[in-house]
Scaffold this active site. Structure first.
Site, PDB file in Angstrom:
ATOM      1  N   PRO A 252       0.810  -1.223   0.000  1.00 60.38           N
ATOM      2  CA  PRO A 252       0.000   0.000   0.000  1.00 60.38           C
ATOM      3  C   PRO A 252       0.842   1.272   0.000  1.00 60.38           C
ATOM      4  CG  PRO A 252      -0.965  -1.608   1.481  1.00 60.38           C
ATOM      5  CD  PRO A 252       0.354  -2.187   1.022  1.00 60.38           C
ATOM      6  N   ASP A 253       0.427   2.207  -0.827  1.00 59.87           N
ATOM      7  CA  ASP A 253       1.011   3.556  -0.959  1.00 59.87           C
ATOM      8  C   ASP A 253       2.351   3.607  -1.687  1.00 59.87           C
ATOM      9  OD1 ASP A 253      -1.175   4.442   0.500  1.00 59.87           O
ATOM     10  OD2 ASP A 253      -0.069   4.645   2.381  1.00 59.87           O
ATOM     11  N   ALA A 254       2.959   2.450  -1.962  1.00 63.26           N
ATOM     12  CA  ALA A 254       4.327   2.475  -2.489  1.00 63.26           C
ATOM     13  C   ALA A 254       4.435   3.174  -3.841  1.00 63.26           C
ATOM     14  CB  ALA A 254       4.881   1.056  -2.588  1.00 63.26           C
TER      15      ALA A 254
END
Length: 318
Positions: free
Chosen positions: A147-149
């Site tokens: 997530p968010d990477a």
């Protein structure tokens, strides 16, 4: 959930999308090999309920959260990652249920924010994510990759940015090659964070076409309708109808008019894990009640730590 292929196709048809380009690991459909989504008996909410049976919030949290299917997050706190993933997916397999796992250990995780951490260097991450995929093996599973990477690429520059792209591509390859009955999804941010065309370009750069699809709204609050509109725009920019999933764990009231993201008020539990409804699936990926960090309603509660107070706010939507 043991459903026929035509039912899966029907669910996809509800989204208005054509089937995706076949992925390397598409020879096994985890929906057809299981009978419903797995409820983690050792999730943070379930553990809290067991440990506090006389608390006035135990009943509501058990009914509304702890007994609902949701994801388990794995990171640098998980110890032997192959063993941890194998144990979790084995328990789900024995129960004939489909587990949802989140890989959350990318170097420079959260760009130094509330969830900072991750593997110490690229080689350590490659070893970790490879062992993660080995832990699943042939068992059916759903995996959310980092997530968010991708959305947070903008906080990186030079070698760090190049390394992240390479590592996410490597992660996708690991699941495609080692987990034939897993549907893996790269994280695609949320409905207002990154322009759809930019996110599509990033997803292509890390090999989204080698796996099943992408996921939106992880740990965020945008409505399923808003997320679906954005997902379709990403698909249009990709040039094919990649399946996508929406995190509905906390989007029952939508994002609201404020710009808060860290344990904000007036957010509410969303639709429980299920097929269809706009995206391919709606899943509880963020664990409801787990803090975003020491901020908002969760001041004093570190990121990833369960708070019955936060859980109760999500149940009530206040």
């Amino acid at each position: 959930m043991r459903i026929s292929t035509w039912l899966v196709a029907a669910a996809l048809a509800l989204t208005g999308l054509a089937p995706a380009t076949p992925a390397v690991a598409a020879d096994g459909n985890p929906l057809e090999k299981t009978n419903g989504f797995y409820v983690d008996p050792d999730s943070n909410p379930a553990t809290w309920v067991r440990d506090h049976p006389d608390d006035s919030l135990a009943g509501p949290i058990k009914t509304s959260i702890a007994t609902k299917p949701g994801a388990r997050w794995f990171g640098n706190w998980s110890g032997d990652i192959r063993a941890a993933v194998d144990k979790f997916t084995y328990a789900a397999d024995v129960a004939d249920k489909l587990p949802v796992l989140v890989a959350y250990n990318i170097p420079g995780r959260d760009c130094g924010g509330e969830s900072t951490g991750g593997a110490g260097n690229p080689d350590a991450y490659r070893a970790w994510i490879s062992a993660f995929a080995d832990g699943i093996g042939g068992k059916p599973a759903i995996v959310v990759i980092e997530p968010d990477a991708l959305a947070q690429l903008d906080c990186l520059s030079g070698t760090a940015r190049t390394d992240r792209v390479d590592l996410l591509k490597y992660a996708a390859t690991q699941f495609a090659q080692k987990a034939p009955n897993t549907w893996a999804y790269l994280d695609g941010g949320n409905a207002t964070w990154i322009p759809a065309a930019t996110m599509a370009s990033r997803l292509k750069s890390v090999g989204v076409q080698s796996i099943h699809g992408f996921v939106l709204n992880v740990s965020n609050f945008y409505t399923t309708a808003e997320s679906t509109t954005y997902g379709k725009a990403v698909d249009s920019a990709l040039g094919y109808a990649a399946p996508f999933v929406v995190d509905t764990s906390r989007n029952g009231n939508g994002h609201g008019t404020d710009s808060e993201w860290c344990n904000p008020p007036k957010r509410k539990l969303g639709a429980p894990s299920q097929l269809g409804g706009g995206p391919e699936m709606q899943l509880w990926i963020k664990v409801p009640g787990d803090s975003d960090g020491s901020c908002g309603y969760g001041t004093g509660v570190p990121a990833g730590t369960f708070s019955p107070v936060l859980a109760n706010h999500l149940i009530k939507g206040d």
